[in-house]
Design a protein around this motif. Structure first.
Motif, PDB file in Angstrom:
ATOM      1  N   LYS A  36      -2.050  11.217  32.909  1.00 61.77           N
ATOM      2  CA  LYS A  36      -1.962  11.357  31.461  1.00 61.77           C
ATOM      3  C   LYS A  36      -1.544  12.763  31.032  1.00 61.77           C
ATOM      4  O   LYS A  36      -1.605  13.090  29.854  1.00 61.77           O
ATOM      5  CB  LYS A  36      -3.306  10.988  30.824  1.00 61.77           C
ATOM      6  N   ASN A  39       0.998  13.072  28.244  1.00 65.51           N
ATOM      7  CA  ASN A  39       0.621  12.564  26.928  1.00 65.51           C
ATOM      8  C   ASN A  39      -0.158  13.658  26.203  1.00 65.51           C
ATOM      9  O   ASN A  39      -1.351  13.846  26.430  1.00 65.51           O
ATOM     10  CB  ASN A  39      -0.221  11.296  27.079  1.00 65.51           C
ATOM     11  N   CYS A  85       6.998  15.888  33.646  1.00 63.46           N
ATOM     12  CA  CYS A  85       7.118  15.249  32.325  1.00 63.46           C
ATOM     13  C   CYS A  85       8.543  15.413  31.823  1.00 63.46           C
ATOM     14  O   CYS A  85       8.877  16.384  31.166  1.00 63.46           O
ATOM     15  CB  CYS A  85       6.151  15.886  31.331  1.00 63.46           C
TER      16      CYS A  85
END
Length: 128
Positions: A36, A39, A85
């Motif tokens: 995660k 995010n 990312c």
């Protein structure tokens, strides 16, 4: 006139203090599942604390923030945590020919129909 005392930025001391911010951020990021990490909503509070820490440490040694050295440090943290990312690029495709032809012909036909209706109504102005 009053003389102002200006403190020079102590860059070496700033570079000694910034790793504490990185260490604190690293400890906070351990609470977030690494899947995660891309995010931002999962760790925005931690990242805000990190940026405030770097700003506080830079200001404490009379350095403005952001500055090239602090930015370099922050970039290093980004590489450590967010190098995977990447934004996925959308691959745009034309719709199938049947849909494309329909999407083109509908406005053309509506335009022709409206023109015909206006011309017909203007010739029949005696009835209207």
């Amino acid at each position: 006139g009053a003389s102002q005392r200006t403190n020079l930025c102590n860059e070496s001391l700033m570079l000694e203090k910034l790793p504490a911010c990185g260490k604190s951020f690293e400890e906070m990021m351990k609470k977030v599942d690494s899947k995660k990490w891309c995010n931002l909503t999962e760790f925005i509070t931690y990242y805000d604390n990190f940026t405030q820490c770097t700003e506080r440490e830079a200001n404490s040694v009379s350095c403005f923030w952001p500055n090239p050295l602090a930015e370099g440090f922050i970039t290093g943290i980004h590489k450590q945590f967010f190098s995977n990312c990447t934004s996925e690029k959308l691959h745009w495709e034309d719709p199938p020919d049947e849909i494309l032809i329909t999407l083109i012909l509908i406005p053309v036909m509506l335009t022709c129909a409206m023109i015909t209706l206006v011309v017909w109504c203007s010739k029949r102005s005696d009835i209207l």
